[in-house]
Design a protein around this motif. Structure first.
Motif, PDB file in Angstrom:
ATOM      1  N   GLU A  34       0.832  -1.201   0.000  1.00 57.59           N
ATOM      2  CA  GLU A  34       0.000   0.000   0.000  1.00 57.59           C
ATOM      3  C   GLU A  34       0.868   1.253   0.000  1.00 57.59           C
ATOM      4  N   GLY A  88       0.758  -2.768 -10.734  1.00 53.83           N
ATOM      5  CA  GLY A  88      -0.566  -2.749 -10.124  1.00 53.83           C
ATOM      6  C   GLY A  88      -0.862  -4.039  -9.381  1.00 53.83           C
ATOM      7  N   HIS A  89      -1.760  -3.957  -8.397  1.00 49.55           N
ATOM      8  CA  HIS A  89      -1.956  -5.120  -7.525  1.00 49.55           C
ATOM      9  C   HIS A  89      -2.643  -6.289  -8.227  1.00 49.55           C
ATOM     10  N   GLU A 136       2.253   1.659  -3.476  1.00 52.22           N
ATOM     11  CA  GLU A 136       1.215   2.136  -4.392  1.00 52.22           C
ATOM     12  C   GLU A 136       0.976   3.630  -4.228  1.00 52.22           C
ATOM     13  N   TYR A 184       8.140  -3.070  -6.628  1.00 53.49           N
ATOM     14  CA  TYR A 184       6.747  -3.464  -6.381  1.00 53.49           C
ATOM     15  C   TYR A 184       6.486  -4.906  -6.816  1.00 53.49           C
TER      16      TYR A 184
END
Length: 220
Positions: A25, A40-41, A28, A68
Motif C-alpha cells: 500500500e 498494479g496489484h 502504491e 513493487y
C-alpha cells in the motif's frame, strides 16, 4: 457488451481483488504520488499466484523499478526462494531494498544495478519465472533471452502488452511496433503456450513447453 469491460466492472474487480499489505500500500501511494509506473496489484496478484502454483524458487525481473513486482514474487517463492531485482537507477534499487526490508523479505532478493536485459544475458539459468517490464523496444530481444533461460514448465510474464490500446490502433511508434512483435512472437513460438490477460494495460503469460508438444494443441 463491448470489447472493453465497463468502468463499473473494473471497479468491482479492483475492490474484489484488493489486498491489505501495508508495504504494498505504501508503494502504491508512492507510485501514484510520483506518477511512477508499477504493475498494479491485480497483475502482481496474478503473477504471485501463478508463480506459487508452479513452485517457483528462482525468479528474474527484467526491469524492477523500486521493487513493487519484486515484493509480490518474494512472497510467492517462500523463504528458500530468490528473486533477482534489476534496476538501472541506483536510487530506485536502494528504495527497493528499503521496501523489501520493511516487508521482511529482503533476504529473498538479489539487487542488481544495470540494464536488466544485459544482466539476464550474464545470469546462468534456468529460472522458474521471468518478468519482462523494461524499455518496450527491448521486448522482442528480451523474449529470445528469456526463453533460453527459462525452464520447461516455467512462466514468462510481460507487462504493458496492450500499451493503452495502441497495439490495436494505427500507431507505428517504435515501442508500439516492438510490443506488437512481442505479442505475435509469443503466440507463434514453438516453445511457448501464451495468452494475454487485459488486466492493467495487459499482462502476457507464457508457459515454456518441450519442442513438438505444441502441435498437439493445434496451435502451430
Amino acid at each position: 457488451m463491448g470489447s472493453q469491460p465497463p468502468d463499473s466492472l473494473n471497479e468491482y474487480l479492483e475492490k474484489l481483488e484488493a489486498h491489505s499489505h501495508p508495504v504494498l500500500e505504501e508503494m502504491e501511494r508512492l507510485a501514484k504520488e510520483k506518477d511512477f509506473p508499477i504493475i498494479g496489484h491485480q497483475c502482481g496478484k496474478r503473477m504471485a499466484i501463478l508463480a506459487h502454483a508452479i513452485g517457483a524458487k528462482r525468479v528474474f525481473e527484467v526491469g524492477s523499478g523500486f521493487g513493487y513486482s519484486t515484493l509480490w514474487f518474494a512472497m510467492a517463492v517462500g523463504s528458500d526462494g530468490v528473486v533477482m531485482h534489476t534496476e538501472f537507477d541506483e536510487k530506485n534499487s536502494n528504495l527497493a531494498r528499503e521496501f523489501l526490508g520493511k516487508a521482511g523479505l529482503s533476504d529473498r532478493c538479489r539487487f542488481l544495478i544495470g540494464d536488466g536485459l544485459l544482466l539476464l544475458q550474464k545470469e546462468r539459468g534456468p529460472f522458474d519465472c521471468i518478468l519482462i517490464d523494461c524499455d518496450k523496444k527491448q521486448y522482442p530481444l528480451a523474449l529470445q533471452e528469456a526463453v533460453a533461460k527459462l525452464r520447461v514448465g516455467g512462466l514468462l510474464f510481460a507487462h504493458n502488452v496492450i500499451w493503452s490500446g495502441r497495439v490495436a490502433s494505427q500507431d507505428n511508434e517504435p515501442s508500439t511496433e516492438a510490443i506488437r512483435k512481442y505479442n505475435k512472437e509469443i503466440m507463434g513460438h514453438p516453445e511457448l503456450l501464451s495468452y494475454i490477460d487485459p488486466v492493467h494495460d495487459g499482462l502476457a503469460v507464457s508457459v515454456k513447453i518441450p519442442l513438438g508438444l505444441k502441435q498437439n494443441w493445434h496451435l502451430d
